[in-house]
Enzyme design. Sequence first.
Site, short mmCIF file in Angstrom:
data_model
loop_
_atom_site.label_atom_id
_atom_site.label_comp_id
_atom_site.label_asym_id
_atom_site.label_seq_id
_atom_site.Cartn_x
_atom_site.Cartn_y
_atom_site.Cartn_z
N LYS A 79 -4.35 -5.28 -4.97
CA LYS A 79 -3.04 -4.95 -4.39
C LYS A 79 -1.97 -4.90 -5.48
O LYS A 79 -2.01 -5.69 -6.44
CB LYS A 79 -2.69 -5.99 -3.32
CG LYS A 79 -1.45 -5.66 -2.49
CD LYS A 79 -1.25 -6.70 -1.40
CE LYS A 79 0.00 -6.42 -0.55
NZ LYS A 79 0.17 -7.43 0.51
N SER A 94 1.11 -5.81 5.12
CA SER A 94 1.54 -5.00 3.99
C SER A 94 0.39 -4.57 3.07
O SER A 94 0.58 -3.70 2.22
CB SER A 94 2.56 -5.79 3.17
OG SER A 94 1.97 -6.94 2.58
N SER A 111 -0.43 -10.17 6.54
CA SER A 111 -0.59 -8.93 5.77
C SER A 111 -1.99 -8.65 5.26
O SER A 111 -2.24 -7.59 4.70
CB SER A 111 0.38 -8.93 4.58
OG SER A 111 1.70 -8.80 5.02
#
Length: 468
Positions: A70, A145, A169
């Site tokens: 990420k 997210s 997330s």
Amino acid sequence: MLYGSISHWRNKLKSGEITPTELVQELAKVATDKNPSVNAYISWNTEAALQAAAKADISLPLGGIPIAIKDNICLQGEPTRCASQMLHNFISPYDATAVARLKAAGAIPFGRANMDEFAMGSAGENSAFGHTENPSAPGHTPGGSSSGSAAAVAAGMAIAALGSDTGGSIRQPASHCGIVGLKPTYGRISRYGLVAFASSLDQIGPITQNVSDAALLLNTLCGHDAKDSTSAPRDTEDFTRNIGQSIAGKRIGLPKEYLSSGNSPEVTAALQLAIAKLTDMGAEIVEISLPHSEAVVSAYYIIACAEASSNLSRFDGIRYGYRADNTNGLDDLYSKSRAQGFGAEVKRRIILGTYVLSSGFYDAYYAKAQKVRALVAKDFADAFTQVDFILGPVAPTAAPKLHNTAQSPLQVYLADIYTIPANLAGLPGISIPVPQNGGLPIGVQLLGQHFAEADLLQVAAALESSLA
């Protein structure tokens, strides 16, 4: 496509059927072909990955396995942008501890996975680099997210990925994309090198194609880190040790507050199917109560936004990151750099956080939210005197349509109602996909007691197997 578990690819590597270099080349080809439509990766460095592959030691636990990272987790020599214009040109000078541990286990970091800007969002639409598509449900949000991490795994563009979970997330995008997402206990994995959103809530964790892969990655990622003051001083352990064992006699709590009329029929059906499977395997389902469930969203967004306001104050256009042109003095530089560098959702949360921390409002909002947080933690502590685990939905509905302008920010925030409590209480949670016979992907969530990931993974794996 790179479908198949970590164990599947490890066997191929060990047998010589494929080399680490060939695996990275195949991954780069898949990313080149599919990323224009999915937008799971902001960027990737094939040359660096091939250099790592050439040196990969396949005798190590993750030797030769590429892992997507990420974009808010630092990767040395690569951009770490948090999907924000504010950090569009920032190159990380060091590895996050989680990345360093992957490398030490032989894994090959590949790609910077797209995300909601600074991890603020639950739809994958708040990125300065464009929204992420849901490969398992075209036209629908992949969740957020950790949108790119989940989409990459679901699309066969990654074998596994790292995400971060502040209020759901990891678990929510895993549910929306039909894969597995694990949020460990707060402090279980070092946050050193994770760009902070809300420091008392953030936690790195794996997004994978099955539960066993999540356990394998957890084996590598865990352990005390002196660089992180919130890292738990606990020894490493084998999180795969209980997988495959019977769950007969396990007591699994079902909060009556989670059986809401606000849940879609599909979510209710998925939850009922999970209950039936767990019962068939000898687990006992016990109705419990989490009395402060209605207050969790309000408390979370006060606390998270307050911490975001503080953490993001470092991005001022001076030391690194975006700097506005044509400014008149220092105050104007600060103002324009932050106004132009941050997206709308990030600015909304900074403003809210600054407000609740301001003189005259701290006691009315932030202090009360912290009291609610303590009550939520007590609710779970009381519940775990009656049961071993807690079962519930991941989200009230399946993945919403992309670009749903009819939803207000408040409606979007309410979609996190079932994932937020674990972050407020620091508990481990995992999302397990439930087959839908052609419908949109839906997951159910299991929560465990602090540092009980091995037991949680045992039940999650059993449920996954029974649903297959």
